[in-house]
Design a protein around this motif. Structure first.
Motif, PDB file in Angstrom:
ATOM      1  N   ASP A  50     -52.353  24.531 -12.794  1.00 13.43           N
ATOM      2  CA  ASP A  50     -52.857  23.286 -13.070  1.00 13.43           C
ATOM      3  C   ASP A  50     -51.725  22.234 -12.543  1.00 13.43           C
ATOM      4  N   ILE A  51     -52.134  21.143 -11.847  1.00 16.70           N
ATOM      5  CA  ILE A  51     -51.504  20.016 -11.444  1.00 16.70           C
ATOM      6  C   ILE A  51     -50.930  19.205 -12.745  1.00 16.70           C
ATOM      7  N   VAL A  52     -49.783  18.932 -12.510  1.00 17.59           N
ATOM      8  CA  VAL A  52     -49.342  18.191 -13.736  1.00 17.59           C
ATOM      9  C   VAL A  52     -49.723  16.682 -13.769  1.00 17.59           C
ATOM     10  N   VAL A  53     -50.045  16.117 -14.954  1.00 18.70           N
ATOM     11  CA  VAL A  53     -50.597  14.853 -14.870  1.00 18.70           C
ATOM     12  C   VAL A  53     -49.834  14.045 -15.831  1.00 18.70           C
ATOM     13  N   GLY A  54     -49.516  12.786 -15.336  1.00 17.10           N
ATOM     14  CA  GLY A  54     -48.657  11.856 -16.272  1.00 17.10           C
ATOM     15  C   GLY A  54     -49.521  11.333 -17.472  1.00 17.10           C
ATOM     16  N   ARG A  55     -49.049  10.499 -18.311  1.00 15.37           N
ATOM     17  CA  ARG A  55     -49.745   9.904 -19.343  1.00 15.37           C
ATOM     18  C   ARG A  55     -49.932   8.258 -19.053  1.00 15.37           C
ATOM     19  N   PRO A  56     -50.677   7.647 -19.504  1.00 14.57           N
ATOM     20  CA  PRO A  56     -51.247   6.088 -19.339  1.00 14.57           C
ATOM     21  C   PRO A  56     -49.838   5.390 -19.692  1.00 14.57           C
ATOM     22  N   GLU A  57     -48.862   5.913 -20.769  1.00 15.69           N
ATOM     23  CA  GLU A  57     -47.804   4.895 -21.216  1.00 15.69           C
ATOM     24  C   GLU A  57     -47.061   4.678 -20.059  1.00 15.69           C
ATOM     25  N   ASN A  58     -46.948   5.465 -19.063  1.00 16.41           N
ATOM     26  CA  ASN A  58     -45.953   5.540 -17.718  1.00 16.41           C
ATOM     27  C   ASN A  58     -46.770   4.756 -16.535  1.00 16.41           C
ATOM     28  N   ALA A  59     -47.997   4.402 -16.895  1.00 16.21           N
ATOM     29  CA  ALA A  59     -48.687   3.775 -15.681  1.00 16.21           C
ATOM     30  C   ALA A  59     -48.432   2.516 -15.495  1.00 16.21           C
ATOM     31  N   GLN A  60     -48.267   1.878 -14.298  1.00 21.90           N
ATOM     32  CA  GLN A  60     -47.971   0.371 -14.044  1.00 21.90           C
ATOM     33  C   GLN A  60     -49.458  -0.400 -13.896  1.00 21.90           C
ATOM     34  N   LYS A  61     -49.295  -1.739 -14.491  1.00 19.79           N
ATOM     35  CA  LYS A  61     -50.650  -2.387 -14.589  1.00 19.79           C
ATOM     36  C   LYS A  61     -51.321  -2.378 -13.233  1.00 19.79           C
ATOM     37  N   SER A  62     -52.465  -2.418 -12.788  1.00 24.24           N
ATOM     38  CA  SER A  62     -53.280  -2.078 -11.744  1.00 24.24           C
ATOM     39  C   SER A  62     -53.758  -3.622 -11.018  1.00 24.24           C
ATOM     40  N   GLY A  63     -53.711  -4.648 -12.100  1.00 22.01           N
ATOM     41  CA  GLY A  63     -54.407  -5.714 -11.587  1.00 22.01           C
ATOM     42  C   GLY A  63     -55.837  -5.747 -11.444  1.00 22.01           C
ATOM     43  N   THR A  64     -56.435  -4.663 -11.938  1.00 18.32           N
ATOM     44  CA  THR A  64     -57.906  -4.520 -12.219  1.00 18.32           C
ATOM     45  C   THR A  64     -58.303  -3.894 -13.448  1.00 18.32           C
ATOM     46  N   ASN A  65     -59.788  -3.985 -13.584  1.00 20.06           N
ATOM     47  CA  ASN A  65     -60.297  -3.662 -14.870  1.00 20.06           C
ATOM     48  C   ASN A  65     -60.428  -1.923 -14.757  1.00 20.06           C
ATOM     49  N   LEU A  66     -59.997  -1.372 -13.764  1.00 27.47           N
ATOM     50  CA  LEU A  66     -60.061   0.173 -13.789  1.00 27.47           C
ATOM     51  C   LEU A  66     -59.038   0.916 -14.685  1.00 27.47           C
ATOM     52  N   ASN A  68     -56.345   3.229 -15.744  1.00 26.55           N
ATOM     53  CA  ASN A  68     -55.436   4.270 -15.425  1.00 26.55           C
ATOM     54  C   ASN A  68     -55.418   4.445 -13.861  1.00 26.55           C
ATOM     55  N   LEU A  69     -55.715   3.309 -13.016  1.00 28.54           N
ATOM     56  CA  LEU A  69     -55.992   3.541 -11.830  1.00 28.54           C
ATOM     57  C   LEU A  69     -54.668   4.307 -10.991  1.00 28.54           C
ATOM     58  N   SER A  70     -53.687   3.971 -11.196  1.00 29.87           N
ATOM     59  CA  SER A  70     -52.552   4.685 -10.482  1.00 29.87           C
ATOM     60  C   SER A  70     -52.316   6.084 -10.991  1.00 29.87           C
TER      61      SER A  70
END
Length: 300
Positions: A50-66, A68-70
């Motif tokens: 499996d590819i390792v996926v990060g968690r949302p708490e580490n995500a940057q704000k994307s400036g969109t309503n999408l 977990n975009l990053s």
């Protein structure tokens, strides 16, 4: 094409939607015996993990309503690279999800190898929303639009040129829950759709015959993207967005058997298995059984 070797890669990502648990889909499918099932068909199987996926708490704000975009983009970039490499190595890529947003990466990797890649979208939903039309901001409702070059640049530009698939090379099978923006896009782009109305009226055999004939004459490779919510929830309850009145277990097997006979499919992914919502891993077992039929399993 006669399949000699299959490379399995999982993207256990649940960030394209709001319900937790679908990140355990690849593990559930492996527990249901996918490797052993394919090996019994005398196919060489390579499980790349499996590819390792990060968690949302580490995500940057994307400036969109999408949502977990990053992180969704990051996971799909990795998947596109891996799928591209699998095909370069002469193997058939079999991708295990994860939510349906992972199709962005799969198709980005696949499209590098075909001039006119075709797509069979086996799903209760069209997944044709964009940031403007999505009621939720969930990216798992957008991958087909993104693959046509419609959507946020961070998604449509993954692994190269913006458009990975032409709308006239897409066939949606099993649709029964479409948003208004998706219906408009289907009409505007002339996307071929077999809703449950057509399946009920024509029968699955004729639907698949028309689908296969349609794609054979216009594509040089066909990707199957199968969302388990395309199957009726009575047969596949462990999905995040179940819609009653879906394709039956037996109809789904017939569809996969006909695709196997056609030798048209050059890559595939099975997505949206959510063990938390399932009954004794029933949906993963269905997924594995359908994969068996897709890769040539026969009763006699």
């Amino acid at each position: 094409m006669s399949i000699q070797k299959i490379s399995i890669i999982g993207l256990p990502m649940d960030l394209g939607q709001a319900r937790r648990g679908v990140d355990m889909g690849p593990s559930a499918i492996r527990c249901a015996g996918i490797v052993e099932r394919l090996e019994r068909l005398k196919i060489e199987v390579e499980d790349l993990g499996d590819i390792v996926v990060g968690r949302p708490e580490n995500a940057q704000k994307s400036g969109t309503n999408l949502k977990n975009l990053s992180l969704v983009a990051k996971g799909n970039i990795q998947l596109a690279t891996r799928v591209d490499k699998i095909i370069q190595g002469g193997s058939f890529p079999l991708v295990l999800g994860g939510d349906h947003s992972i199709a962005i990466g799969t198709l980005a990797g696949v499209s590098k190898h075909y001039e006119n890649v075709g797509v069979i979208w086996y799903d209760a939903h069209g997944d044709l929303n964009t940031e403007e039309t999505s009621p939720s901001g969930n990216i798992h409702g957008m991958p087909l639009a993104v693959s046509m070059g419609l959507g946020h640049p961070d998604l449509v530009n993954i692994h190269g040129s913006t458009s990975k698939v032409k709308p006239e090379n897409i066939v949606i099978i099993g649709a029964r829950s479409l948003d208004e923006g998706e219906k408009e896009l289907i009409r505007e782009k002339g996307i071929k759709v077999f809703t449950m109305h057509e399946i009920d009226r024509m029968g699955m055999a004729r639907v698949m015959e028309e689908c296969i004939d349609y794609l054979r004459e216009r594509t040089d490779g066909v990707h199957l993207s199968l969302d388990l919510d395309g199957v009726d929830p009575a047969d596949a309850p462990g999905v995040g967005t179940p819609v009653i009145g879906g394709i039956s277990y037996r109809e789904s097997h017939l569809a996969m058997e006909m695709l196997a006979e056609s030798e048209l499919i050059t890559s595939a992914e099975f997505v949206e298995v959510n063990p938390i919502l399932d009954e004794r891993n029933k949906t993963a077992i269905v997924a594995v059984a359908l994969m068996g039929s897709l890769f040539g399993e026969k009763l006699v």
